[in-house]
Scaffold this motif. Structure first.
Motif, PDB file in Angstrom:
ATOM      1  N   UNK A 172       0.837  -1.134   0.044  1.00  0.00           N
ATOM      2  CA  UNK A 172       0.077   0.003   0.013  1.00  0.00           C
ATOM      3  C   UNK A 172       1.045   1.179  -0.090  1.00  0.00           C
ATOM      4  N   UNK A 173       2.066   1.033   0.578  1.00  0.00           N
ATOM      5  CA  UNK A 173       2.892   2.393   0.470  1.00  0.00           C
ATOM      6  C   UNK A 173       3.106   2.881  -0.870  1.00  0.00           C
ATOM      7  N   UNK A 174       3.300   1.782  -1.710  1.00  0.00           N
ATOM      8  CA  UNK A 174       3.987   2.230  -3.279  1.00  0.00           C
ATOM      9  C   UNK A 174       2.488   2.857  -3.877  1.00  0.00           C
ATOM     10  N   UNK A 175       1.330   2.386  -3.563  1.00  0.00           N
ATOM     11  CA  UNK A 175       0.105   3.315  -4.015  1.00  0.00           C
ATOM     12  C   UNK A 175       0.026   4.431  -3.435  1.00  0.00           C
ATOM     13  N   UNK A 176       0.390   4.521  -2.125  1.00  0.00           N
ATOM     14  CA  UNK A 176       0.190   5.905  -1.426  1.00  0.00           C
ATOM     15  C   UNK A 176       1.266   6.977  -1.935  1.00  0.00           C
ATOM     16  N   UNK A 177       2.480   6.515  -2.112  1.00  0.00           N
ATOM     17  CA  UNK A 177       3.374   7.536  -2.725  1.00  0.00           C
ATOM     18  C   UNK A 177       3.180   7.802  -4.193  1.00  0.00           C
ATOM     19  N   UNK A 178       2.847   6.846  -4.999  1.00  0.00           N
ATOM     20  CA  UNK A 178       2.343   7.285  -6.320  1.00  0.00           C
ATOM     21  C   UNK A 178       1.261   8.161  -6.535  1.00  0.00           C
ATOM     22  N   UNK A 179       0.121   7.889  -5.800  1.00  0.00           N
ATOM     23  CA  UNK A 179      -1.037   8.730  -5.638  1.00  0.00           C
ATOM     24  C   UNK A 179      -0.628   9.956  -5.427  1.00  0.00           C
ATOM     25  N   UNK A 180       0.033  10.290  -4.202  1.00  0.00           N
ATOM     26  CA  UNK A 180       0.593  11.740  -3.711  1.00  0.00           C
ATOM     27  C   UNK A 180       1.314  12.654  -4.759  1.00  0.00           C
ATOM     28  N   UNK A 181       2.138  11.768  -5.555  1.00  0.00           N
ATOM     29  CA  UNK A 181       2.806  12.551  -6.509  1.00  0.00           C
ATOM     30  C   UNK A 181       2.023  12.924  -7.720  1.00  0.00           C
ATOM     31  N   UNK A 182       1.128  11.793  -8.146  1.00  0.00           N
ATOM     32  CA  UNK A 182       0.377  12.124  -9.373  1.00  0.00           C
ATOM     33  C   UNK A 182      -0.566  13.364  -9.049  1.00  0.00           C
ATOM     34  N   UNK A 183      -1.243  13.347  -7.857  1.00  0.00           N
ATOM     35  CA  UNK A 183      -2.137  14.472  -7.458  1.00  0.00           C
ATOM     36  C   UNK A 183      -1.452  15.470  -7.201  1.00  0.00           C
ATOM     37  N   UNK A 184      -0.046  15.876  -6.965  1.00  0.00           N
ATOM     38  CA  UNK A 184       0.449  16.994  -6.946  1.00  0.00           C
ATOM     39  C   UNK A 184       0.872  17.499  -8.254  1.00  0.00           C
ATOM     40  N   UNK A 185       1.194  16.490  -9.145  1.00  0.00           N
ATOM     41  CA  UNK A 185       1.292  17.238 -10.393  1.00  0.00           C
ATOM     42  C   UNK A 185       0.253  17.667 -11.358  1.00  0.00           C
ATOM     43  N   UNK A 186      -0.996  16.640 -11.113  1.00  0.00           N
ATOM     44  CA  UNK A 186      -2.140  17.161 -11.713  1.00  0.00           C
ATOM     45  C   UNK A 186      -2.786  18.406 -11.053  1.00  0.00           C
ATOM     46  N   UNK A 187      -2.434  18.754  -9.883  1.00  0.00           N
ATOM     47  CA  UNK A 187      -2.966  20.023  -9.323  1.00  0.00           C
ATOM     48  C   UNK A 187      -2.285  21.228 -10.025  1.00  0.00           C
ATOM     49  N   UNK A 188      -1.195  21.070 -10.561  1.00  0.00           N
ATOM     50  CA  UNK A 188      -0.506  22.017 -11.514  1.00  0.00           C
ATOM     51  C   UNK A 188      -1.319  22.410 -12.683  1.00  0.00           C
ATOM     52  N   UNK A 189      -2.193  21.521 -12.987  1.00  0.00           N
ATOM     53  CA  UNK A 189      -2.715  21.827 -14.368  1.00  0.00           C
ATOM     54  C   UNK A 189      -4.253  21.999 -14.154  1.00  0.00           C
ATOM     55  N   UNK A 190      -4.931  22.567 -15.255  1.00  0.00           N
ATOM     56  CA  UNK A 190      -6.072  22.896 -15.437  1.00  0.00           C
ATOM     57  C   UNK A 190      -6.877  22.379 -16.605  1.00  0.00           C
ATOM     58  N   UNK A 191      -8.273  21.962 -16.383  1.00  0.00           N
ATOM     59  CA  UNK A 191      -8.868  21.042 -17.566  1.00  0.00           C
ATOM     60  C   UNK A 191      -8.847  21.968 -18.852  1.00  0.00           C
ATOM     61  N   UNK A 192      -8.556  21.574 -19.805  1.00  0.00           N
ATOM     62  CA  UNK A 192      -8.770  22.176 -21.211  1.00  0.00           C
ATOM     63  C   UNK A 192      -7.403  23.082 -21.529  1.00  0.00           C
ATOM     64  N   UNK A 193      -6.376  23.039 -20.571  1.00  0.00           N
ATOM     65  CA  UNK A 193      -5.273  23.719 -21.007  1.00  0.00           C
ATOM     66  C   UNK A 193      -4.459  23.408 -22.176  1.00  0.00           C
ATOM     67  N   UNK A 194      -3.906  23.971 -22.829  1.00  0.00           N
ATOM     68  CA  UNK A 194      -3.411  23.690 -24.248  1.00  0.00           C
ATOM     69  C   UNK A 194      -2.322  22.666 -23.864  1.00  0.00           C
ATOM     70  N   UNK A 195      -1.901  21.618 -24.724  1.00  0.00           N
ATOM     71  CA  UNK A 195      -0.817  20.765 -24.531  1.00  0.00           C
ATOM     72  C   UNK A 195       0.095  21.261 -25.543  1.00  0.00           C
ATOM     73  N   UNK A 196       1.163  21.703 -24.975  1.00  0.00           N
ATOM     74  CA  UNK A 196       2.335  22.374 -25.804  1.00  0.00           C
ATOM     75  C   UNK A 196       3.520  21.435 -26.158  1.00  0.00           C
TER      76      UNK A 196
END
Length: 271
Positions: A172-196
């Protein structure tokens, strides 16, 4: 998981890019998979830094690095960082998306690369044909379009066990760590932003140009299309070899850190 206290920043032409830089000796660069950051390699950095200089960047749009405001390629970002540090040639170790960045970089900037380790990866042109993984990708698109971050994260974490196992089979620690990193990255982005991001094309046609050693590392539970592409990569280059990590899925370095570290260190000793 907090950002490492020794995180540094490279001021690129389009924002600050984060990286860890530790140890001394021949250079190894650790390139993380999609949606996460340099902390993917928390079990590898100290093991490698005993005898090597280790640089672990957060690629643009991920982790603690800036998002893009103009067209970009990750290989160009990496070359810019290595030239800024007057570092290299480097052994590039990349997992999944990071493996694609590694092969892109050796094709575009061969003078900066002395070897490549592609883990759960081939070239950046690789696309899954496996129905299960295509279903995951469709789920990514559906949940993001709906603004359902929880649903997206559930799909993202299903990749860890893969189709032959369940989350109950994973630490479960693997899933927790990956989830925390992924949510941190996703929080930097907004829906519909251009893919550059500008993808490289025709990389398979250029693979015969690669004249440095290439090691493919894959879990035995990876789908056949991925392992087939990895084998094609190592067959096509001048000096290619492959290793299979038994009983592991996509994140070999998380599921089998000691075995993964030994594979890396053994390969580095051959260079």
């Amino acid at each position: 998981m907090n950002a490492a206290s020794d995180l540094r920043f490279f001021t690129s032409s389009d924002g600050d890019l984060a990286y860890r830089d530790t140890g001394s000796g021949d250079l190894v660069v650790l390139l993380h998979s999609g949606f996460v950051d340099h902390r993917l390699y928390d079990a590898q950095i100290p093991a490698l830094a005993t005898d090597h200089r280790v640089i672990a960047p957060d690629v643009r749009g991920h982790g603690f690095s800036a998002n893009a405001t103009e067209r970009f390629r990750w290989a160009d970002d990496l070359a810019g960082l290595l030239r800024h540090l007057d570092a290299g040639p480097a052994v590039l170790v990349g997992l999944s998306m990071g493996g694609g960045i590694a092969t892109d970089t050796v094709l575009e900037y061969p003078e900066l690369v002395r070897a490549v380790v592609a883990c759960g990866a081939a070239t950046s042109d690789f696309e899954y044909t496996d129905p299960w993984y295509r279903g995951i990708q469709a789920e990514y698109a559906r949940t993001l379009a709906a603004g359902d971050l929880e649903g997206w994260l559930a799909a993202f974490l299903r990749v860890v066990p893969g189709p032959a196992r369940t989350a109950d089979d994973i630490d479960p620690d693997i899933l927790r760590r990956l989830g925390e990193m992924a949510l941190h990255t996703m929080s930097k982005h907004s829906p519909g932003e251009p893919d550059l991001y500008t993808p490289m094309t025709d990389t398979w046609a250029r693979v015969p140009e690669i004249d440095v050693p290439v090691l493919a590392v894959n879990g035995s539970l990876e789908p056949d299309d991925l392992t087939g592409a990895a084998e094609r990569l190592v067959r096509t280059v001048r000096d290619g070899r492959s290793v299979t990590v038994d009983g592991a899925g996509h994140y070999t370095n998380l599921e089998r850190p000691e075995e993964f570290n030994k594979i890396l260190l053994d390969f580095l000793r051959t260079l």
